[in-house]
Design an enzyme around this catalytic site. Structure first.
Site, PDB file in Angstrom:
ATOM      1  N   GLU A 184      14.069   3.100  39.274  1.00 17.15           N
ATOM      2  CA  GLU A 184      12.738   2.698  39.726  1.00 17.15           C
ATOM      3  C   GLU A 184      12.596   2.904  41.231  1.00 17.15           C
ATOM      4  OE1 GLU A 184      13.070  -1.212  36.785  1.00 17.15           O
ATOM      5  OE2 GLU A 184      12.159  -1.413  38.765  1.00 17.15           O
ATOM      6  N   SER A 185      11.471   3.437  41.651  1.00 18.28           N
ATOM      7  CA  SER A 185      11.126   3.665  43.068  1.00 18.28           C
ATOM      8  C   SER A 185      11.848   4.891  43.626  1.00 18.28           C
ATOM      9  CB  SER A 185      11.441   2.459  43.959  1.00 18.28           C
ATOM     10  OG  SER A 185      10.751   1.303  43.532  1.00 18.28           O
ATOM     11  N   GLU A 226      15.330  -6.212  36.017  1.00 12.58           N
ATOM     12  CA  GLU A 226      15.390  -5.369  37.218  1.00 12.58           C
ATOM     13  C   GLU A 226      16.373  -5.930  38.242  1.00 12.58           C
ATOM     14  OE1 GLU A 226      11.675  -3.798  39.131  1.00 12.58           O
ATOM     15  OE2 GLU A 226      12.319  -5.110  40.755  1.00 12.58           O
ATOM     16  N   LYS A 259       3.632  -5.736  34.407  1.00 11.29           N
ATOM     17  CA  LYS A 259       4.397  -5.724  35.654  1.00 11.29           C
ATOM     18  C   LYS A 259       3.903  -6.896  36.508  1.00 11.29           C
ATOM     19  CE  LYS A 259       7.233  -3.383  38.535  1.00 11.29           C
ATOM     20  NZ  LYS A 259       6.800  -2.139  39.191  1.00 11.29           N
ATOM     21  N   LYS A 264      -1.187   0.977  39.223  1.00  8.05           N
ATOM     22  CA  LYS A 264      -1.338  -0.090  40.210  1.00  8.05           C
ATOM     23  C   LYS A 264      -2.297   0.356  41.311  1.00  8.05           C
ATOM     24  CE  LYS A 264       2.861   0.834  42.985  1.00  8.05           C
ATOM     25  NZ  LYS A 264       4.083   0.207  43.518  1.00  8.05           N
ATOM     26  N   GLU A 304       3.275   4.103  35.965  1.00 10.55           N
ATOM     27  CA  GLU A 304       2.703   2.862  36.468  1.00 10.55           C
ATOM     28  C   GLU A 304       1.235   3.000  36.858  1.00 10.55           C
ATOM     29  OE1 GLU A 304       5.206  -0.317  37.907  1.00 10.55           O
ATOM     30  OE2 GLU A 304       4.569   0.352  39.896  1.00 10.55           O
ATOM     31  N   ASN A 361      16.139  -0.910  40.856  1.00  5.31           N
ATOM     32  CA  ASN A 361      15.092  -0.616  41.828  1.00  5.31           C
ATOM     33  C   ASN A 361      15.739  -0.109  43.115  1.00  5.31           C
ATOM     34  OD1 ASN A 361      12.889  -0.654  43.643  1.00  5.31           O
ATOM     35  ND2 ASN A 361      11.915  -2.298  42.485  1.00  5.31           N
TER      36      ASN A 361
END
Length: 267
Positions: free
Chosen positions: A226-227, A175, A126, A66, A64, A196
């Site tokens: 994710e995360s 997601e 995203k 960001k 990612e 997530n």
């Protein structure tokens, strides 16, 4: 929806209305379709890239890009999307995920374009996609895939957005955060399913979220965790449970060289 998600979706509706005043839906569609005829801009195959990595026995990593997040603020002051994209590609990322939301993540459509122009791997837009306009816009700026977040969409909305994406050759990552959302996500056609690990109400992160939902995920789906993937032990835990695709952002954004951090985490 959590309070933060409600605020983001409300802001997104206003954003879409403003965008429509600047560029019509028809013009966005024309640009999207024109990109599909351009050798450099046509879709690169987001899901295919992940599956190829997994088939080769590697982790399929969506790295990612960001600048900031609502919970952590600015993650990277020296923010150069093109440089980060090159580093990720060099160090084995399957795909990129680029934040384009302006209000809450300090993102930009330009960041996605800069990142994609600098590499040859597919790119996920995203963002909080709630309207078909955004799907055309995603393809118009060069995205290869979009994100659909079950927590902020009805099932019929998701089906409409997915159909629109597939018409344009865009892949879809859907997601979820919990079992009820997962049941809804399974009504979509996309094989790419993201879990997530972040609780949207408390912002707490636990990998147990992915592990607890594994039994509900059909073999036909490619599962992305994710995360919360912060160390090699986290990667090992997931791979031992046959989870071989990962979306990782924050851990890389704080590193001096994001690509080198990717290499180190998945070596």
């Amino acid at each position: 929806m959590s309070d933060i998600l409600e605020k983001i979706v409300a802001a997104k509706k206003i954003e879409v209305a403003h965008c429509l005043q600047k560029i019509s839906l028809g013009n966005q569609r024309d640009q999207a379709e024109a990109n599909n005829q351009d050798v450099l801009l046509k879709p690169r195959g987001f899901i295919r890239s992940i599956e190829q990595k997994i088939a080769a026995g590697q982790a399929g990593v969506i790295s990612e890009i960001k600048k900031a997040s609502p919970s952590k603020g600015v993650l990277r002051e020296n923010f150069m999307p093109a440089q980060i994209a090159k580093s990720y590609e060099k160090h084995g990322a399957a795909c990129l995920s680029v934040l384009t939301d302006v209000d809450y993540f300090q993102g930009s459509n330009a960041y996605l374009q800069q990142a994609r122009d600098a590499c040859n791997i597919p790119v996920l837009r995203k963002d909080f996609t709630i309207d078909p306009y955004q799907v055309y816009e995603a393809r118009a700026i060069g995205a290869d895939a979009i994100l659909l977040i079950v927590a902020c969409l009805e099932v019929n909305q998701m089906k409409e957005l997915e159909a629109c994406a597939h018409e344009l050759g865009l892949d879809v990552l859907v997601e979820v955060h919990n079992a009820p959302e997962l049941e809804q996500a399974l009504e979509l056609k996309t094989p790419l399913l993201g879990i997530n690990n972040r609780n949207l109400k408390t912002f707490e992160v636990t990998l147990q979220t992915t592990l607890s939902l594994l039994s509900m995920v059909p073999d036909t789906k490619t599962l992305v965790t994710e995360s919360g993937i912060l160390g090699r032990n986290d990667v090992q835990l997931m791979r031992e449970n046959q989870v071989n695709a990962f979306l990782v952002g924050e851990a890389f954004m704080r590193a001096v060289d994001p690509g080198a951090a990717l290499s180190d985490l998945f070596s």
